[in-house]
Design a protein around this motif. Structure first.
Motif, PDB file in Angstrom:
ATOM      1  N   ASP B  14      41.700  81.867  26.360  1.00 23.60           N
ATOM      2  CA  ASP B  14      41.647  83.229  26.880  1.00 23.60           C
ATOM      3  C   ASP B  14      41.996  83.284  28.360  1.00 23.60           C
ATOM      4  N   LYS B  38      45.843  84.393  23.197  1.00 26.21           N
ATOM      5  CA  LYS B  38      44.660  84.509  24.050  1.00 26.21           C
ATOM      6  C   LYS B  38      43.347  84.437  23.284  1.00 26.21           C
ATOM      7  N   ASP B  39      43.387  84.594  21.973  1.00 23.84           N
ATOM      8  CA  ASP B  39      42.118  84.555  21.263  1.00 23.84           C
ATOM      9  C   ASP B  39      42.294  84.058  19.834  1.00 23.84           C
TER      10      ASP B  39
END
Lengths: 726, 128
Positions: B14, B38-39
């Motif tokens: 992240d 990012k996730d």
């Protein structure tokens, strides 16, 4: 590829975001205190921000940050586990730690030695919060050990190597189907404004698409009929969408084109391209592997950025619409140089407009419309570029929250700090240059504005004073207000001090607003002893000049016993302004349009003489003093008859109205602001200059200052006006 | 064609700083087929649409943490054979033993340098 230095810079930028999130989270925890309904995800998020800062800092050897955030994070971990209550005292310590962490990050960014002297007592406090059990883990920061070699590690932490399957069958997407789509367009399709490439692009959104154009039907140039379609396309689409979805893409052209959709076995795809099995394996599902057959790999083009120029715009916007909002970090210098260039473009546009009109060709339809388009494009570019610089005031407000915390602690006053309009966006430079004046005003509000707890209680107020910082957009400007619920300005005292310092005559007759404004006089200080907080040898005059440099104004309103409000009004941007171009005794000048309430062509009956030279005009039952700009700036030595002039009605921040007299109004246009201060210092009455369409320079006047300048020349206006008014 | 060139890697973190550090190390090793997100949730979607050989994921993330992402990958037949390397700030035995039970292939602690990342990868996929 980015270098380690680039990533380090990125880390500091990311720290700004993380610190902001940290402050937000702590504020949320604080806000949830009275109800006790704390969302565990909030503490989690707070923990993560500190953890992320620590992790990043470790990568760049920023030991001080690692050490401090480690203790910080341990305490947050305890709070997360419910071992430490999020009460007022603890939150206060955490907020102080957040402030200090921001300082450490700032020091790291500036390559300065970290302020470990402040770290130590905070670390001690943090350690005090951690129980014995937690302390063990918080103790010496373990510079993470090198990761053990899995092979040499016999305990159960070793991992079996993974056999990586590289065959295509292992990587083939689960439920993907391959479709072959043949498209033949009718002439009608093109005639009705359809474009196959848009359809194909939409298809590419469903999966991996290759497009091949069949040019066999294309005749020689001599026999080619421009409106006859000769091309056919064969498309291959690997997708997990069904045939329905593909049909839907062609929904609007189903009568205009022949579309055959056929599902093919995945194996046949290998036979389409001559790619061998091993080659296919090496680049699984990558359409460019089949490039020998010269298909047009839409998806591959998208990835490499080598999209055909015609489609570039659509390609750029399509992915943005899909995913979450993504951002690009840009060097501020780049943005600034872009703004400068756009400023030149706007000037250039008005020069062009003027030359065209002088050449008498502007009314030719083609030139006129191109010119209009140019104008509108220049305006759009300008607006977009300006918005690049816009930033919400949130970070500024957070920074001010810290100032309030620190100041109230030193002053020993309990202060509740409220903010409003955190999302208001202002130019980044304006935000940066607001830090100092706002800090000063806030310190002043707490130190001088708010009473001591005892006097507050005696006055029937709550012991805790309130300071509110708000931002809002108001008619093309940004209004920032700092208000307190303190005692208000002690006008009698202010007057006495100003008189004793010789700033005003002992017997001067001043209105309340004028007394309030005395606070802005250089060297004015009401506190007997120079305090540690607000009285740092600078007065409110510094605030005023800082705000003025931003093209803004600051005003005070105060009610005895109820409090004081400082209002700062700022332009949205520092680069351009909507101006009214006027002629003053043969000189072209620009008046900011935001200042002009209305324009008046006076009749003889409206105008009254005040004394021998001063004139006022009656505007809807109020008398407004007239200032002849020609006289004020010395462009003419004797006044003209007012009825030959045009009056611009302006209003100051204090609500006073003035009528500025000009010879005539020439135009209304956007002008690019060119500061004069670098070369001339502050010229009273002049805000800046601009370059007009004909290349000539015009001064942009500061209406309020001009009025105040003229006011000093008027024979005691205030009492006289009141007398006449009655 | 060498393993370096054919290995496809998904990086999940992240924080863009640590993501960039991982990407930089992978690029220096010579791995070219890299994607990132990012996730964990996005990672699962991306991997379902386009499988990879190796996932290198941070542990501490909003939404799914590294181990939850690993669990989700292992539970899906289509993605259960993907290699998984966990990146974490410190060597936490508890996390690692849970990870091992879930089928973690290797881990690396921050900060790391390129040779460490290469060793870590090689332990999973063989010589690069």
């Amino acid at each position: 590829m980015s270098s380690l230095d680039d990533i380090k810079q990125m880390f500091f930028l990311e720290c700004d975001e993380l610190l902001e999130a940290l402050n937000d989270g702590l504020a949320d925890i604080e806000a949830s205190m009275p109800t006790g309904a704390l969302d565990p995800e909030v503490i989690n998020a707070v923990f993560r921000t500190v953890h992320s800062i620590k992790g990043g800092a470790a990568s760049f050897g920023l030991e001080a940050i690692v050490r401090f955030s480690h203790c910080f994070e341990t305490v947050l971990d305890q709070m997360r586990a419910g071992k430490l209550p999020p009460d007022a005292e603890n939150i206060r310590i955490l907020q102080r730690c957040a402030d200090h962490l921001a300082d450490l990050v700032a020091a790291g960014r500036a390559d300065q030695a970290p302020d470990t002297a402040t770290s130590e007592p905070l670390v001690a406090q943090l350690n005090g919060l951690i129980g014995d059990e937690g302390r063990a883990s918080a103790e010496p920061v373990q510079v993470p050990e090198p990761e053990p070699e899995p092979e040499s590690d016999d305990d159960d932490l070793s991992f079996p190597p993974l056999a990586i399957p590289l065959g295509p069958e292992d990587l083939a997407a689960p439920a993907q189907m391959l479709y072959r789509i043949d498209v033949t367009a009718s002439a009608e399709l093109f005639a009705t404004g359809h474009e196959p490439v848009h359809l194909f692009r939409e298809l590419a959104g469903l999966g991996d698409l290759t497009v091949r154009a069949d040019t066999a039907g294309l005749p020689d140039l001599e026999t080619l009929v421009p409106e006859t379609p000769y091309l056919r396309w064969r498309l291959e689409l690997a997708t997990d969408s069904g045939e329905e979805d593909i049909r839907e893409v062609f929904e609007f052209v189903d009568t205009l084109a022949t579309v055959n959709i056929e599902q093919v076995e995945p194996e046949t795809s290998a036979t389409i391209g001559p790619a061998s099995a091993s080659e296919a394996a090496s680049a699984p599902r990558n359409p460019s592997a089949e490039s020998e057959n010269t298909p047009l790999p839409l998806t591959a083009a998208k990835q490499s950025g080598a999209a055909p120029p015609k489609t570039a715009a659509a390609e750029a916007s399509a992915p943005a619409a899909k995913g979450p909002k993504s951002t690009v970090r840009v060097d501020l210098d780049l943005v600034d140089s872009l703004i400068n260039i756009v400023g030149e473009l706007v000037i250039n546009q008005s020069v062009l407009t003027q030359s065209f009109s002088e050449a008498n060709v502007a009314n030719r339809a083609d030139i006129g419309s191109s010119l209009d388009e140019y104008k509108s494009l220049a305006l759009q570019i300008q607006e977009s570029v300006m918005s690049l610089r816009a930033q919400s005031v949130k970070q500024l407000f957070q920074r001010m929250a810290r100032i309030v915390r620190e100041t109230s602690e030193v002053a020993g006053k309990s202060v509740q700090f409220d903010t409003e309009g955190e999302d208001t966006e202002i130019d980044k430079t304006v935000i940066e240059r607001l830090i100092e004046p706002l800090t000063h005003i806030l310190r002043n509000a707490i130190d001088h504005g708010l009473e001591t707890a005892e006097s507050r209680l005696a006055a029937g107020k709550s012991e805790t004073g309130t300071v509110c910082l708000s931002a809002s957009h108001r008619s093309g400007r940004v209004l920032i207000e700092v208000s307190d619920d303190g005692a208000g300005i002690d006008r009698k005292r202010v007057f006495e001090i100003a008189a004793s310092k010789g700033l005003i005559a002992q017997d001067a007759q001043l209105s309340e607003a004028e007394i309030d404004r005395l606070l802005f006089l250089p060297g004015f200080s009401t506190k007997a002893a120079v305090s540690d907080l607000s009285g740092r040898g600078v007065g409110m005059d510094v605030v005023q000049s800082a705000i003025r440099k931003l093209g803004g104004r600051v005003a005070i309103t105060s009610a005895p016993g109820r409090g004081t409000t400082f209002s700062i009004s700022l332009p949205l941007t520092l680069a351009v302004l909507d101006g009214m171009v006027v002629d003053v005794a043969g000189q072209t000048m620009v008046v900011p349009i935001t200042a002009v309430l209305e324009t008046i062509r006076p009749t003889r009956d409206d105008v009254h003489m005040m004394g021998s030279t001063a004139q006022v005009i009656k505007v809807r039952d109020t008398l407004v003093p007239i200032v002849d700009l020609g006289l004020a700036f010395g462009y003419r030595s004797c006044g003209l008859t007012v009825t030959e002039l045009v009056l611009l009605l302006i209003e100051t921040e204090q609500g006073e109205r003035w009528a500025l007299a000009v010879d005539r109004i020439i135009d209304q246009r956007q002008v690019v602001i060119k500061s004069l201060e670098g070369n001339y210092g502050h010229v009273p009455g002049v805000a800046a200059a601009t370059i007009l369409g004909d290349g000539k320079i015009a001064l942009i006047i500061d209406p309020e200052e001009t009025a105040q300048m003229a006011e000093r020349d008027l024979p005691a206006p205030a009492p006289l006006l009141t007398a006449i008014g009655e | 064609m060498s393993l370096k060139n054919s290995l496809s890697v998904m990086v999940v973190d992240d924080m863009s700083t640590s993501r960039s550090l991982i990407l930089m190390a992978l690029e220096q090793i010579g791995i070219t087929n890299i994607d990132f997100c990012k996730d964990g949730q996005t990672a699962l979607q991306k991997i379902a649409a386009k499988p990879v050989h190796i996932v290198i994921s941070d542990y501490n993330m909003p939404g799914l943490n590294g181990l939850q992402l690993l669990k989700a990958l292992r539970e899906n037949k289509q993605t259960s054979r993907i290699g998984f390397i966990l990146v974490s700030g410190k060597l936490d035995k508890e996390i690692l033993s849970t990870g091992k039970k879930l089928g973690l292939n290797n881990f690396i602690t921050k900060p790391f340098d390129t040779p460490q990342m290469k060793n870590c990868l090689q332990a999973v996929v063989g010589p690069l």
